[in-house]
Scaffold this motif. Structure first.
Motif, PDB file in Angstrom:
ATOM      1  N   CYS A 166      41.948 -13.787  48.043  1.00 44.90           N
ATOM      2  CA  CYS A 166      43.386 -13.540  47.917  1.00 44.90           C
ATOM      3  C   CYS A 166      44.192 -14.740  48.400  1.00 44.90           C
ATOM      4  CB  CYS A 166      43.762 -12.290  48.715  1.00 44.90           C
ATOM      5  SG  CYS A 166      45.508 -11.846  48.603  1.00 44.90           S
ATOM      6  N   GLY A 167      44.935 -15.361  47.509  1.00 48.09           N
ATOM      7  CA  GLY A 167      45.771 -16.495  47.885  1.00 48.09           C
ATOM      8  C   GLY A 167      46.862 -16.108  48.858  1.00 48.09           C
ATOM      9  N   ALA A 168      47.367 -14.875  48.749  1.00 48.17           N
ATOM     10  CA  ALA A 168      48.409 -14.404  49.665  1.00 48.17           C
ATOM     11  C   ALA A 168      47.859 -14.201  51.066  1.00 48.17           C
ATOM     12  CB  ALA A 168      49.012 -13.099  49.149  1.00 48.17           C
ATOM     13  N   CYS A 169      46.522 -14.138  51.209  1.00 49.11           N
ATOM     14  CA  CYS A 169      45.870 -14.002  52.517  1.00 49.11           C
ATOM     15  C   CYS A 169      45.236 -15.316  52.941  1.00 49.11           C
ATOM     16  CB  CYS A 169      44.831 -12.881  52.490  1.00 49.11           C
ATOM     17  SG  CYS A 169      45.529 -11.244  52.194  1.00 49.11           S
ATOM     18  N   CYS A 170      45.745 -16.420  52.432  1.00 46.52           N
ATOM     19  CA  CYS A 170      45.281 -17.766  52.786  1.00 46.52           C
ATOM     20  C   CYS A 170      43.813 -17.959  52.458  1.00 46.52           C
ATOM     21  CB  CYS A 170      45.540 -18.059  54.262  1.00 46.52           C
ATOM     22  SG  CYS A 170      45.711 -19.829  54.619  1.00 46.52           S
TER      23      CYS A 170
ATOM     24  N   GLY B 225      49.519  -9.576  48.269  1.00 54.42           N
ATOM     25  CA  GLY B 225      48.275  -9.044  48.811  1.00 54.42           C
ATOM     26  C   GLY B 225      48.123  -9.082  50.315  1.00 54.42           C
ATOM     27  N   PHE B 226      49.012  -9.799  51.031  1.00 51.81           N
ATOM     28  CA  PHE B 226      48.936  -9.739  52.492  1.00 51.81           C
ATOM     29  C   PHE B 226      49.733  -8.555  53.022  1.00 51.81           C
ATOM     30  CE2 PHE B 226      52.966 -11.665  51.905  1.00 51.81           C
ATOM     31  CZ  PHE B 226      53.668 -11.759  53.113  1.00 51.81           C
TER      32      PHE B 226
ATOM     33  N   LEU C 238      47.911 -14.804  55.592  1.00 47.29           N
ATOM     34  CA  LEU C 238      49.213 -14.774  54.936  1.00 47.29           C
ATOM     35  C   LEU C 238      49.356 -16.021  54.076  1.00 47.29           C
ATOM     36  CD1 LEU C 238      51.973 -15.685  57.585  1.00 47.29           C
ATOM     37  CD2 LEU C 238      49.611 -16.464  57.671  1.00 47.29           C
ATOM     38  N   PRO C 239      50.375 -16.080  53.212  1.00 45.44           N
ATOM     39  CA  PRO C 239      50.516 -17.253  52.336  1.00 45.44           C
ATOM     40  C   PRO C 239      50.637 -18.552  53.129  1.00 45.44           C
ATOM     41  CG  PRO C 239      51.923 -15.461  51.582  1.00 45.44           C
ATOM     42  CD  PRO C 239      51.377 -15.033  52.906  1.00 45.44           C
ATOM     43  N   GLY C 240      50.125 -19.635  52.542  1.00 39.56           N
ATOM     44  CA  GLY C 240      50.166 -20.930  53.205  1.00 39.56           C
ATOM     45  C   GLY C 240      51.573 -21.438  53.446  1.00 39.56           C
TER      46      GLY C 240
END
Length: 814
Positions: free
Chosen positions: A523-527, A364-365, A384-386
């Motif tokens: 969104c987890g992919a967007c932190c 998703g990022f 972005l992801p963590g």
């Protein structure tokens, strides 16, 4: 002299190893405003899942499977069948005395939850009248938690303990002058004892182990048992260490916390060692704990847990191997969604509207390694992801420097005015004086906020609606960097050489009120942010003539009539919104209006599918009522379950959409587009298995742990949450350890579990050699797969082959 020096060196090495083991046993936890899903067992993935289950049961009292009564209900309903249990027993090593009959009999036998090993404070509490006196264990946890909350707070309180000298030193100095615990527990000696503690955390740990007469052979187990008592704040300290590592720095705050919690064991120690002393009783209880641990109880749960997972894999296999509708040769619309499980439902219904629409799944990022700085602020928000660190930045722009400066100035002035009231709110007793100071005029605002009324929250404080419309999230990078990013993203999405005239980039975000953990629904992919910024920035990037020219020079053709359009999927109400459409000509605007009608139809169908899960079954055939019902949930302060988030996630499918198009996967699967024919060296597969697959494991294990052990790895009752330090996390009530993971309401509906805790099944459409090469080349993938922190399968000649103990085995229903 030499012998003593060698002994000293060996002791120092043992101590360092024990401290390191204790710190390594804790996974990080992100703050509330960046609440990404984390695998709380991440530090243990180097060991087999079952081995860790026994370890945590013994040293933390933490179960890694559900109570047997949970599996009994599934057995009686037929969800778990004889075939599943037989297969689970066949794959379970060592099997010991377990067979089919023994496993079935265990369901009605006595089942006990694991308990942590006792510390000295537990033994001390056992001889206190806890109906009339406070417990030392609770008091210690409260003191440590309150001190950490004040120490790490940068956003809420005006007073903080000294943070320039380290967590341990600051706590030690404070305790020397703080008599609150001494008075409460009638222990006036505590401040004086605090003054005798070592000045550095490692020296204090060694001093404490010596005072408590802990044998070096027990140091690792003992220090882990100690740090588990404050595992919430330990996770926050681990986050500090994680963030420091991303910047190539070091952070030892977790060691400080270990020293603090261990020091309390010394502070309550009366130093008596005679027979019958508290210390002697504690030593006996410590040894008895490990002697009395019954591994068969954990073993039985793990067998049934595996049978539960096999039951799902059996259902998944049947669905994935059923015939699918042949793919259309070309499409008028391609819509790229996040791989999030909530996208599966809306994608399926969107494709059902027309054969001319194809959806794809991508992180998703959207491949943009960026941070976002809203105009007029100095905030740098990761998008972005963590697992990753930002490389580029995105900022808001209206396309005119003079206008940008004007909007930034107006926003800064507005935010400064608001900050005055924020300062007032943080003053002591402001809770009691705010309404009195503002008078009855403030009552209306309180009532308005409390009622579940329709309306959008202020998403950009300090900006007018007109100003918001002028601004676009814009990537700050030169043309060459933009072209490089565009090439990487298009290849990752599989959009090379076959582009539709309209390509949607659909981010996602949740909408809910009065929820400190709301970022966990984004969104987890967007932190823990929505995907709006990334989708809009990428669409603008891919529509730029200079970028397309650069792509052409690299052999990537983007047709002149192809337009990229950003969109957002509201996962709470299932609405789909288009962005920045006014930049296109009239003819394309007409296409977008027709597309919006199609998107609205897909949203209606998705809402109807989700309605029963949300208690809205009575409105399922009344579209307007259903839409209003879901929108009402987004603004209802009393709504503890605005949506179910990623509950019930169970599988990750890495394959062409043709493999799953039209198949109902119940919103339980992450879907990532992948064409093995276009990836001869498996480099793209390696990217997917080392990044998105790891992220999905984190999500899966967060929900898993929050279900099997909500007391330690979950956040408890959402209605009791109090925010700590503005954004650090939450307390359940007014104290106790920092709560991590998901609230109970995120996985349970009040009667039944809404999340089935099963490990992720990853299904890949790629040759065996390609998958095996990635496993062998990347240690983290190897650990996850071989230690069964997830399951790996691949499509093989009309069947699924599963990877188990180094070999591929075809799935059999026989």
């Amino acid at each position: 002299m030499t012998a003593r020096l060698c002994d000293e060196n060996n002791t120092s090495l043992l101590l360092e190893a024990a401290i390191q083991a204790a710190c390594d046993s804790i996974a990080p936890n992100w703050p509330l405003d960046r609440m990404i899903a984390v695998n709380p067992y991440w530090s243990w993935v180097g060991k087999p899942f079952n081995e860790v289950a026994h370890h945590l049961a013994r040293l933390a009292g933490s179960p890694m499977a559900m109570p047997l009564d949970y599996y009994r209900k599934h057995w009686e309903k037929g969800t778990i069948c004889h075939q599943d249990l037989t297969q689970a027993l066949a794959s379970h090593f060592p099997l010991g005395n377990w067979d089919l009959q023994a496993a079935i009999s265990a369901l009605t036998a006595k089942d006990g939850a694991p308990v942590p090993p006792p510390l000295l404070c537990d033994t001390l509490d056992s001889q206190r009248n806890l109906h009339k006196e406070p417990a030392w264990c609770d008091t210690i946890t409260h003191q440590v938690a309150q001190f950490c909350a004040a120490y790490f707070d940068q956003d809420q309180a005006d007073w903080h303990p000294c943070s320039d000298i380290g967590l341990y030193q600051s706590w030690r100095d404070t305790l020397r002058h703080d008599h609150s615990v001494a008075l409460l527990m009638k222990a006036p000696h505590i401040p004086a004892l605090a003054a005798e503690m070592a000045s550095t955390p490692k020296a204090q740990i060694r001093q404490a182990l010596t005072q408590l007469n802990i044998a070096p052979g027990q140091w690792q187990d003992y220090l882990q048992a100690v740090i588990y008592r404050v595992s919430g704040w330990a996770a926050w300290c681990a986050y500090q260490k994680w963030q420091a590592a991303l910047s190539h720095k070091e952070d030892d705050t977790l060691i400080d916390l270990l020293a603090i919690r261990l020091s309390w064991e010394c502070l309550v120690d009366d130093k008596a060692r005679h027979s019958g002393s508290v210390w002697q009783r504690w030593q006996q209880q410590w040894q008895q704990h490990f002697q009395q641990y019954n591994p068969e109880l954990t073993h039985g749960r793990l067998i049934w847990q595996r049978a539960h997972e096999i039951s799902y894999q059996r259902q998944l296999s049947k669905r994935l191997l059923q015939p699918v509708t042949p793919a259309n040769g070309s499409y008028k619309v391609q819509a790229v969604f996040c791989i999030d499980v909530r996208s599966e439902v809306i994608r399926r219904h969107l494709e059902a509207q027309s054969d001319d629409i194809k959806t794809l799944g991508f992180a998703g990022f959207f491949g943009l390694p960026v941070s976002y700085t809203p105009i007029g602020t100095e905030i740098k928000r990761p998008q972005l992801p963590g697992l990753l660190a930002p490389v580029f930045s995105v900022s808001d722009s209206a396309g005119c420097c003079e206008l940008d400066n004007s909007l930034a100035g107006k926003r800064q002035n507005a935010l400064q005015r608001e900050s005055g009231w924020s300062l007032f709110n943080t003053m002591p007793a402001s809770t009691f004086t705010l309404v009195e100071a503002l008078g009855l005029g403030y009552v209306g605002k309180l009532i308005k906020r409390a009622l579940p009324v329709a309306g959008k929250p202020d998403s950009a404080p300090g900006l007018s609606s007109a100003g918001i419309k002028l601004l676009r999230p814009t990537l700050v990078a030169d043309v060459e960097q933009q072209v490089m990013l565009a090439e990487s993203v298009l290849k990752g999405m599989g959009l090379i050489g076959d582009l539709a005239s309209l390509v949607l980039l659909v981010g996602h975000g949740s909408e809910n009120a009065n929820n400190p953990q709301r970022a966990g629904l984004d969104c987890g992919a967007c932190c823990g942010q929505t995907g709006e910024v990334n989708a809009r920035a990428l669409a603008q990037l891919l529509n730029q003539p200079a970028v397309r020219q650069g792509l052409h020079q690299r052999g990537i053709q983007v047709p002149d009539n192809t337009k990229f359009v950003a969109a957002l999927h509201n996962t709470t109400s299932d609405t789909l919104t288009l962005f920045d459409t006014e930049v296109f000509d009239d003819d394309f605007q007409q296409q977008l209006r027709a597309l919006q009608a199609t998107l609205d139809a897909a949203s209606c169908a998705a809402r109807a599918e989700r309605a029963p899960q949300l208690g809205l079954l009575q409105t399922v055939n009344r579209q307007n009522a259903l839409k209003k019902g879901m929108e009402r949930r987004t603004h209802d302060w009393a709504q503890t379950r605005p949506e179910w988030g990623l509950a019930n996630n169970a599988a990750f499918i890495i394959a062409p959409r043709a493999r799953t198009r039209g198949i109902k996967l119940d919103g339980r699967t992450f879907l990532h587009e992948y064409q093995s024919d276009a990836d001869p060296d498996a480099s793209l597969l390696a990217q997917i298995m080392t990044a998105p697959m790891v992220v999905t494991n984190w999500i899966n294990m967060q929900y898993y742990a929050s279900t099997v052990d909500n007391r330690r790895y979950g956040a408890g009752n959402k209605t009791l949450h109090n925010v700590v330090g503005g954004r650090l996390g939450v307390f359940e009530g007014n104290g106790g350890d920092l709560r991590i993971g998901l609230a109970l309401q995120s996985v349970h509906d009040g009667r039944n579990w809404r999340h089935e805790p099963i490990r992720l099944t990853v299904v890949i459409d790629a040759p065996e050699q390609a998958i095996t090469s990635v496993i062998n080349a990347h240690p983290i993938v190897q650990r996850l797969v071989e230690n069964q922190w997830l399951y790996l399968a691949r499509f093989d000649k009309g069947k699924l082959a599963f990877f188990e103990r180094g070999t591929w085995k075809l799935w059999s229903d026989a």
